[in-house]
Design a protein around this motif. Structure first.
Motif, mmCIF file in Angstrom:
data_model
loop_
_atom_site.group_PDB
_atom_site.id
_atom_site.type_symbol
_atom_site.label_atom_id
_atom_site.label_comp_id
_atom_site.label_asym_id
_atom_site.label_seq_id
_atom_site.Cartn_x
_atom_site.Cartn_y
_atom_site.Cartn_z
ATOM 1 N N ALA A 194 24.842 15.832 -17.711
ATOM 2 C CA ALA A 194 24.234 15.656 -16.389
ATOM 3 C C ALA A 194 23.805 16.959 -15.743
ATOM 4 C CB ALA A 194 25.225 14.940 -15.466
ATOM 5 N N ASN A 246 21.742 20.864 -15.506
ATOM 6 C CA ASN A 246 20.407 21.419 -15.708
ATOM 7 C C ASN A 246 20.520 22.840 -16.247
ATOM 8 O OD1 ASN A 246 18.496 19.332 -14.540
ATOM 9 N ND2 ASN A 246 19.859 19.609 -12.794
ATOM 10 N N THR A 286 17.970 13.371 -16.855
ATOM 11 C CA THR A 286 19.427 13.488 -16.836
ATOM 12 C C THR A 286 19.993 12.096 -16.612
ATOM 13 O OG1 THR A 286 19.361 14.007 -14.477
ATOM 14 C CG2 THR A 286 19.493 15.863 -15.994
#
Length: 700
Positions: free
Chosen positions: A497, A499, A617
């Motif tokens: 999840a 970045n 995501t």
């Protein structure tokens, strides 16, 4: 349909999740496989593919990216299995890494050890003296070249280090963060003689004031960079050969990932990667549940980890300590103790029961595994107390032996304390719960917060079994077990999840008032550097976000407080507000009235965090509703469970989580069995399944 995959390698288990665009999450857990952790990594991929009803090639071909939390760098530093490093520094300054600025005697030690001054010792130096060399050059504090780099002298010194058989060279020159020219030239000279040599420059890894910490960080980066490269390159090659379509990403201690190609260059940033996945996942879940303040707790096979989310954001720090050596890289603040499911219980010479920090690991593992382990562990205690189902461990893929667990507890603990197996198990259970509660309280209270303002999130293979105890002792009213995201492998969810996150910093000490152009120029340079590094990842981002901060302090002080700085142009008023914001942050940490503005405020180190938002995501879908049915439909049986010595064993309902639906309510005592973990709902409490499938236990 594209997937994202997160795989978290722990000391005992390797956890994985695969999530698709609909929010469907498939979870897997397998024993870790030291010393080659990539074997356990690929075993988890095999399980994920099987559960998705696809071949490994089909799964990987549909994978947008695979995020990996790796112990490679951390294990290398802890065990000392690191590259042979040569060190180059300014003439006259070699002994900085041996003097250790006096800090070496106490860094990272608990207060009672710091106070025992007669027995404190400096750690072993990072580099033996024969591999630490000096070069002729000098830059002053303003970045002006006082003595030019003597390149002939440097070439001869480099040749001597190469002849010594070094695997990597760390370069940290005095004031190089103000002018990195000499360091960059040394890198070129090294590659003239050894084109493939791994080179770590302080101006790239830690362009921050304070010589010892900068040197140590640069050296440790050189120590683990080659090993991380040797681990990641073949792993990525094998994954690509099996059909991986997207990139392999590597988690950093800062709570964001970078590509596997870039990670070895900044290897030291991955040291905390296995600690931060859970906190990152908890932050994402907290957004959906509306919790602003969360204590994120993870009890795995080896460790208990605790981190804070305050006002919606994970608590971060500008550095950490490992083996009494400082590491100058931004990281999430995660506290750890060796008190996981595999923590070994023993009785010391004074007759005191100890739980951890040693762990039985994946092999031989707890005595109940039947793999030759003789030491009793927390898992053995949980089994003897009836919390664990011996026939349903890891979803039935592993059978546990209550007899072996009871024997180990009796022989190694009970006979020393005059207890039978059950009494020994209850004692181990109590000590483990007390240790985890102590750390959780320390994390919250020492940061200046009231525990009653927080919810506890509990995950990891053993977390949901013990969380009711440490959460109640902490004084919170709500405990969330994120079963909707597979609590036993929640750190892997956090990896998937996240970045891409990169950071850049530089020190430029000055006392306010400061010319706004100087402040603006520092941030502009850092933002440009961050955007360049993000662009070099060769990934498509939906958006790039940058966040500024500066480490500030009162003039007589030596330590700084990170202070947020708003984006956009900075005029005199905006720079003045930095001082106001610093004072607010200082008061929040140390108490109202603790500041002293009259002493003056200094800005020391500027920092920019850049986040590349990935296009896909995992989303978290709503769980199916109960539609009026009772939670009794999920009861699979009953068994006597001991959670409290005063109550004794209680007849306890056993629930299969897969049959529960949103809206179902359970009354304790109850046990909820999940393929990757087990949840304890204590007596006199209720638990409900929320709209996302999480189990929320009301401790009020």
């Amino acid at each position: 349909m594209p997937y994202v995959i997160g795989i978290d390698v722990g000391g005992t288990f390797t956890d994985g999740i695969a999530a698709d665009e609909t929010g469907t999450v498939i979870a897997a857990k397998a024993p870790s496989t030291p010393p080659d952790f990539s074997v356990g990594f690929e075993n988890v991929i095999d399980q994920l593919a099987e559960r998705a009803g696809r071949t490994v090639r089909e799964l990987l071909a549909d994978t947008a990216y695979l995020a990996h939390g790796t112990t490679a760098a951390l294990n290398a530093l802890v065990t000392g299995n690191v590259a042979r490093v040569g060190f180059l520094t300014t003439r006259g300054h070699r002994d900085s890494i041996y003097i250790m600025n006096v800090e070496g005697r106490y860094l990272g030690l608990p207060p009672h050890e710091v106070q025992d001054t007669l027995n404190t010792r400096k750690p072993d130096p990072l580099v033996p003296k024969r591999l630490a060399r000096e070069v002729t050059e000098r830059v002053d504090r303003s970045g002006n070249v006082v003595v030019r780099l003597d390149e002939d002298d440097a070439r001869a010194t480099i040749a001597e280090l190469i002849a010594e058989g070094v695997d990597a060279i760390a370069v940290s020159l005095l004031w190089s963060f103000r002018n990195p020219g000499h360091e960059k030239r040394l890198k070129a000279l090294i590659h003239e003689q050894a084109p493939g040599m791994y080179v770590s420059l302080s101006s790239e890894i830690s362009p921050r004031i304070r010589e010892f910490a900068r040197n140590a960080t640069t050296i440790m980066n050189a120590q683990v960079g080659p090993a991380l490269r040797r681990y990641l390159e073949p792993l990525e090659s094998r994954l690509k050969a099996k059909g991986l379509a997207g990139p392999l990403l590597v988690m950093q201690g800062s709570g964001g990932t970078v590509t596997a190609r870039h990670a070895p260059e900044i290897a030291i940033t991955t040291v905390g990667s296995v600690l931060t996945g859970g906190v990152t996942g908890a932050a994402r879940l907290a957004e959906q549940l509306g919790h602003r303040n969360v204590v994120s707790t993870d009890v795995g096979g080896t460790t208990f980890l605790a981190g804070l989310i305050v006002d919606g954001e994970p608590e971060a720090t500008t550095g950490s300590v490992l083996n009494q050596h400082p590491i100058n890289t931004p990281t999430l603040r995660v506290h750890a103790i060796g008190s996981g499911g595999g923590a070994i219980a023993s009785v010391d010479s004074g007759g005191n029961l100890r739980v951890g920090p040693g762990s039985a690991g994946a092999w031989p593992g707890p005595a109940a595994y039947g793999q030759g382990g003789l030491d009793p562990t927390v898992t053995d205690a949980d089994l003897v107390l009836g919390i664990l189902n011996p026939d349903n461990f890891l979803g039935g893929r592993k059978t546990l032996s209550p007899e072996l667990a009871a024997k180990a507890l009796t022989e190694r603990v009970g006979r020393h304390l005059g207890l039978d197996a059950e009494g020994a198990a209850a004692a181990v259970f109590t000590v483990q719960n007390s240790q985890t509660a102590d750390l959780a309280r320390k994390v919250v209270v020492e940061a200046g917060h009231d525990p009653r303002d927080f919810a506890v999130y509990a995950f990891g293979g053993a977390g949901p079994m013990h969380a009711f105890a440490y959460a109640a002792e902490l004084g919170v009213s709500e405990l969330v077990v994120p079963l909707g995201h597979s609590a036993g492998v929640f750190s892997a969810y956090g990896l998937a999840a996240t970045n891409i996150v990169v950071s850049a910093e530089l020190s430029d000490p000055a006392v306010l008032p400061i010319d706004p152009a100087r402040v603006q120029g520092n941030f502009d340079r850092l933002e440009a550097r961050v955007r360049d590094v993000l662009a070099a990842q060769n990934l498509d981002f939906v958006e790039v976000r940058v966040r500024r901060e500066v480490d500030a302090r009162y003039t007589p002080q030596l330590a700084e407080v990170p202070t947020r700085v708003p984006g956009g142009p900075l005029d005199e008023a905006a720079v003045d507000r930095i001082a106001d914001d610093f004072e607010s942050a200082y008061a929040a940490r140390f108490g109202e009235g603790s500041g002293y503005r009259e002493a003056g405020v200094q800005l020391i180190t500027y920092r920019v965090h850049g986040t590349g938002i990935l296009p896909f995501t995992p989303t978290i879908p709503h769980a199916p509703a109960a539609d009026g049915s009772s939670s009794d439909v999920a009861i699979t049986g009953r068994r006597p469970v001991l959670l409290d010595l005063q109550r004794g064993r209680q007849d306890t309902a056993i629930y299969d989580y897969r049959r529960l639906r949103a809206g179902h309510v359970l009354t304790g005592p109850a046990i909820v069995e999940v393929p990757t973990t087990t949840v304890v709902v204590p007596a006199e409490t209720t638990a409900r399944v929320d709209h996302l499938g999480n189990l929320v236990i009301d401790l009020a």
